[in-house]
Design a protein around this motif. Structure first.
Motif, PDB file in Angstrom:
ATOM      1  N   LEU A  12       6.800  -4.492  -0.102  1.00  0.00           N
ATOM      2  CA  LEU A  12       5.322  -3.702  -0.522  1.00  0.00           C
ATOM      3  C   LEU A  12       5.495  -2.373  -0.952  1.00  0.00           C
ATOM      4  CD1 LEU A  12       3.907  -4.270   3.135  1.00  0.00           C
ATOM      5  CD2 LEU A  12       3.465  -5.537   1.231  1.00  0.00           C
ATOM      6  N   ALA A 158      -3.125  -3.920  -1.893  1.00  0.00           N
ATOM      7  CA  ALA A 158      -1.784  -4.175  -1.545  1.00  0.00           C
ATOM      8  C   ALA A 158      -1.239  -4.600  -2.826  1.00  0.00           C
ATOM      9  CB  ALA A 158      -1.645  -5.251  -0.541  1.00  0.00           C
ATOM     10  N   ARG A 160       3.115  -5.390  -4.689  1.00  0.00           N
ATOM     11  CA  ARG A 160       4.367  -5.707  -4.320  1.00  0.00           C
ATOM     12  C   ARG A 160       5.249  -4.881  -5.415  1.00  0.00           C
ATOM     13  NH1 ARG A 160       5.369 -11.918  -3.435  1.00  0.00           N
ATOM     14  NH2 ARG A 160       7.409 -11.145  -2.581  1.00  0.00           N
TER      15      ARG A 160
END
Length: 165
Positions: A12, A158, A160
């Motif tokens: 993350l 969110a 990555r």
């Protein structure tokens, strides 16, 4: 007693932590702390955020460690303090019977993670399995096949840092 297991991405991006934590807090908010067992492998990223939120509401933490050498070989130096604190806070610690971390150990840990779980929280962007086994998509697939309810957490903010699960 409700047992909720977690799976999710380790990579993350730092800016994803707050939004993911907020969604985990909302999801876990429906439980009374002492009526909740959160089960996690304590990996960086999703697993650690989930474990912290379980403890923050007064839930019990159950740690599933994939191998005897997991801390020494798989936990990055920057994550050791957090890993150790979560491990110390766990009311149950299960170390899988493998000397070395790897696909077999991860797959076994994931099976144990789901064993007896009422739900699985997946901090997951929906990406397909990587083919290495033991990744987030694999755990979600196994949970669904076993009839375990899966709650996917992936807020719009969110992101990555790579495609590694």
């Amino acid at each position: 007693m409700t047992t909720i297991a977690v799976t999710g991405h380790m990579d993350l991006a730092p800016e994803a932590a707050g939004p993911v934590r907020g969604e985990l807090r909302m999801l876990l908010g429906e439980f009374e702390g002492d009526d909740l067992v959160g089960r996690s492998c304590l990996a960086r990223g999703a697993d650690a955020l989930f474990a912290q939120e379980v403890l923050a509401i007064g839930g019990r933490l159950s740690a599933i460690i994939p191998s005897r050498d997991y801390r020494e070989t798989e936990v990055r130096e920057a994550d050791l303090a957090e890993f150790d604190a979560l491990l110390d806070a766990a009311q149950e610690v299960v170390v899988m019977p493998y000397d070395h971390a790897g696909r077999t150990a991860y797959e076994a840990a994931n099976r144990r993670l789901l064993q007896g779980a009422d739900r699985l929280v997946a901090v997951w962007d929906g990406s397909a399995p990587s083919g290495r086994g033991g990744g987030t998509a694999d755990v979600v697939s196994a949970a669904r096949a076993a009839g375990v309810r899966v709650d996917v957490v992936w807020p719009p903010e969110a992101v990555r840092t790579s495609t590694q699960t």
